[in-house]
Each structure stands twice: as C-alpha cells, then as structure tokens.
Design a protein around this motif. Structure first.
Motif, mmCIF file in Angstrom:
data_model
loop_
_atom_site.group_PDB
_atom_site.id
_atom_site.type_symbol
_atom_site.label_atom_id
_atom_site.label_comp_id
_atom_site.label_asym_id
_atom_site.label_seq_id
_atom_site.Cartn_x
_atom_site.Cartn_y
_atom_site.Cartn_z
ATOM 1 N N VAL A 170 -45.550 -0.161 -45.631
ATOM 2 C CA VAL A 170 -46.665 -1.095 -45.449
ATOM 3 C C VAL A 170 -47.553 -0.639 -44.296
ATOM 4 O O VAL A 170 -48.782 -0.631 -44.403
ATOM 5 C CB VAL A 170 -46.151 -2.526 -45.228
ATOM 6 C CG1 VAL A 170 -47.287 -3.471 -44.879
ATOM 7 C CG2 VAL A 170 -45.407 -3.017 -46.474
ATOM 8 N N ARG A 171 -46.960 -0.218 -43.198
ATOM 9 C CA ARG A 171 -47.746 0.235 -42.049
ATOM 10 C C ARG A 171 -48.545 1.496 -42.373
ATOM 11 O O ARG A 171 -49.702 1.628 -41.954
ATOM 12 C CB ARG A 171 -46.836 0.482 -40.860
ATOM 13 C CG ARG A 171 -46.301 -0.799 -40.252
ATOM 14 C CD ARG A 171 -45.415 -0.486 -39.066
ATOM 15 N NE ARG A 171 -44.891 -1.710 -38.498
ATOM 16 C CZ ARG A 171 -43.827 -1.772 -37.726
ATOM 17 N NH1 ARG A 171 -43.156 -0.656 -37.426
ATOM 18 N NH2 ARG A 171 -43.413 -2.922 -37.249
ATOM 19 N N CYS A 172 -47.955 2.407 -43.103
ATOM 20 C CA CYS A 172 -48.646 3.634 -43.473
ATOM 21 C C CYS A 172 -49.819 3.323 -44.406
ATOM 22 O O CYS A 172 -50.930 3.817 -44.227
ATOM 23 C CB CYS A 172 -47.667 4.603 -44.137
ATOM 24 S SG CYS A 172 -48.363 6.228 -44.479
ATOM 25 N N HIS A 173 -49.579 2.490 -45.400
ATOM 26 C CA HIS A 173 -50.647 2.110 -46.332
ATOM 27 C C HIS A 173 -51.762 1.370 -45.595
ATOM 28 O O HIS A 173 -52.946 1.593 -45.872
ATOM 29 C CB HIS A 173 -50.095 1.256 -47.461
ATOM 30 C CG HIS A 173 -49.196 1.999 -48.386
ATOM 31 N ND1 HIS A 173 -48.540 1.386 -49.430
ATOM 32 C CD2 HIS A 173 -48.819 3.300 -48.429
ATOM 33 C CE1 HIS A 173 -47.810 2.287 -50.069
ATOM 34 N NE2 HIS A 173 -47.955 3.451 -49.483
ATOM 35 N N ALA A 174 -51.394 0.496 -44.664
ATOM 36 C CA ALA A 174 -52.406 -0.240 -43.900
ATOM 37 C C ALA A 174 -53.252 0.721 -43.068
ATOM 38 O O ALA A 174 -54.477 0.580 -42.990
ATOM 39 C CB ALA A 174 -51.738 -1.280 -43.005
ATOM 40 N N SER A 175 -52.617 1.707 -42.471
ATOM 41 C CA SER A 175 -53.354 2.697 -41.690
ATOM 42 C C SER A 175 -54.307 3.475 -42.594
ATOM 43 O O SER A 175 -55.477 3.676 -42.255
ATOM 44 C CB SER A 175 -52.379 3.655 -41.001
ATOM 45 O OG SER A 175 -53.081 4.696 -40.378
ATOM 46 N N TYR A 176 -53.815 3.898 -43.726
ATOM 47 C CA TYR A 176 -54.624 4.648 -44.683
ATOM 48 C C TYR A 176 -55.843 3.833 -45.120
ATOM 49 O O TYR A 176 -56.954 4.357 -45.212
ATOM 50 C CB TYR A 176 -53.754 5.007 -45.882
ATOM 51 C CG TYR A 176 -54.470 5.646 -47.044
ATOM 52 C CD1 TYR A 176 -54.967 6.940 -46.956
ATOM 53 C CD2 TYR A 176 -54.631 4.959 -48.248
ATOM 54 C CE1 TYR A 176 -55.610 7.542 -48.029
ATOM 55 C CE2 TYR A 176 -55.270 5.544 -49.325
ATOM 56 C CZ TYR A 176 -55.759 6.831 -49.217
ATOM 57 O OH TYR A 176 -56.389 7.420 -50.275
ATOM 58 N N LEU A 177 -55.639 2.544 -45.351
ATOM 59 C CA LEU A 177 -56.722 1.693 -45.842
ATOM 60 C C LEU A 177 -57.711 1.273 -44.761
ATOM 61 O O LEU A 177 -58.892 1.105 -45.044
ATOM 62 C CB LEU A 177 -56.147 0.426 -46.487
ATOM 63 C CG LEU A 177 -55.438 0.612 -47.814
ATOM 64 C CD1 LEU A 177 -54.769 -0.687 -48.237
ATOM 65 C CD2 LEU A 177 -56.395 1.104 -48.886
ATOM 66 N N HIS A 178 -57.242 1.102 -43.516
ATOM 67 C CA HIS A 178 -58.081 0.437 -42.523
ATOM 68 C C HIS A 178 -58.438 1.249 -41.284
ATOM 69 O O HIS A 178 -59.414 0.922 -40.619
ATOM 70 C CB HIS A 178 -57.407 -0.862 -42.082
ATOM 71 C CG HIS A 178 -57.063 -1.765 -43.203
ATOM 72 N ND1 HIS A 178 -58.006 -2.308 -44.063
ATOM 73 C CD2 HIS A 178 -55.866 -2.217 -43.654
ATOM 74 C CE1 HIS A 178 -57.410 -3.060 -44.971
ATOM 75 N NE2 HIS A 178 -56.112 -3.011 -44.755
ATOM 76 N N ASP A 179 -57.662 2.269 -40.944
ATOM 77 C CA ASP A 179 -57.920 3.015 -39.720
ATOM 78 C C ASP A 179 -58.870 4.184 -39.987
ATOM 79 O O ASP A 179 -58.921 4.719 -41.096
ATOM 80 C CB ASP A 179 -56.632 3.562 -39.112
ATOM 81 C CG ASP A 179 -55.689 2.446 -38.660
ATOM 82 O OD1 ASP A 179 -56.150 1.289 -38.518
ATOM 83 O OD2 ASP A 179 -54.504 2.745 -38.455
#
Length: 170
Positions: free
Chosen positions: A153-162
């Motif tokens: 979840v953290r990796c996907h969130a980074s990919y999507l938002h950072d």
C-alpha cells in the motif's frame, strides 16, 4: 385476487404498494448498476511519465500475479506456496535494488519512497517465507503477511502521489 377487486379501496391500496415496490426495485437496480467494478490495476499517476508507466507495467504484471497467488495461499494456509511466492517476491520481483551501486535508470523516474518501500517489501517477503517454511504459528504467518501488504500500500501510494526523485528532494 378477484376477491380483492370486489372490496372497495383495497385494490387501490395494493396497486399503490405494488407501484411503490416496483419503483423501489427499479431505483435499487439503477444504484447497483451505477457502482463501478473493482479496479484490477493501479490508476495511472500524473506524476510519472507515460513511458515509465508502460515499462513499469510490464515488469509489475508478474508481481501482480505472484501477489494474487500469495493472497490465496495465505488465506488457505498453504505453507509451501506461501514460502515459494514470498521468496520469489524477495528475490526476483524487484525493480531496482536499494543497495545497488552506480547509476540506476529507474531512480530519477520514480519517487524515492517507492524504492524505500520496495526494500521493505523484500525484507517482509523474506520474513513471511521463513515463517511459513519453519512452521511458525498461523498467527505469525498472518502478521508477517500484514507487514508485507503494508509495504504494498505504501509503495503504491508513493507511486500514485509522490513526485519522482529526479524532480524534487524528498
């Protein structure tokens, strides 16, 4: 039904109930069909170039299949499959190694946190594989799996938002 027609006022009440019921069912049907289908992959982020997304999608397709198999194995407490899939994730399904030396072509294209979480995924997958292989309790396997999915979840969130590492200091 014919005996209801002969009673004054009853046919109107039944008709109103039937119309209300049919209207409610039609509304419910529209509400159900208005719901969108579950996602089958990440939505494309605006912060990552289209060419990078395409290259990453190719590399991550196997990872998605492995994760789906792993989820099923954990739910079924299939320890040999858990061990195999978790070890595959730890050893084979990394985009870039966090400890790599020299130039990594992916680093400037993706957010820094993506690589941090990928390294955490590797460690969590290895821990899960060991728990399954060494006969640790089902609860321990579940906890290790939860730790692994947290990194997802953290990796996907980074990919999507950072922002990609090459565009900003993180």
């Amino acid at each position: 039904m014919s005996h209801l027609r002969s009673v004054p006022g009853k046919s109107v009440s039944i008709g109103v109930v039937l119309v209300g019921l049919l209207t409610g069912l039609a509304g419910l049907s529209r509400a159900v069909t208005a719901q969108r289908a579950p996602l089958t992959h990440l939505l494309p982020p605006e912060n990552v170039a289209a060419t990078t997304r395409a290259q990453l999608r190719e590399r991550m397709s196997r990872h998605g299949n492995t994760m789906s198999t792993l989820v099923k194995a954990v739910v079924l407490i299939d320890r040999p499959t858990i061990t195999t899939m978790a070890q595959r994730i730890a050893d084979e399904e990394l985009l870039a190694r966090g400890e790599s030396k020299g130039f990594d072509p992916w680093r400037p294209l993706l957010p820094k946190a993506f690589f941090i979480e990928q390294d955490a995924l590797r460690m969590a997958a290895r821990s899960l594989a060991q728990a399954a292989a060494h006969g640790e309790s089902d609860s321990a396997v579940a906890e290790r799996f939860a730790a692994l999915t947290t990194t997802c979840v953290r990796c996907h969130a980074s990919y999507l938002h950072d922002l990609p590492a090459g565009t900003a200091d993180q």
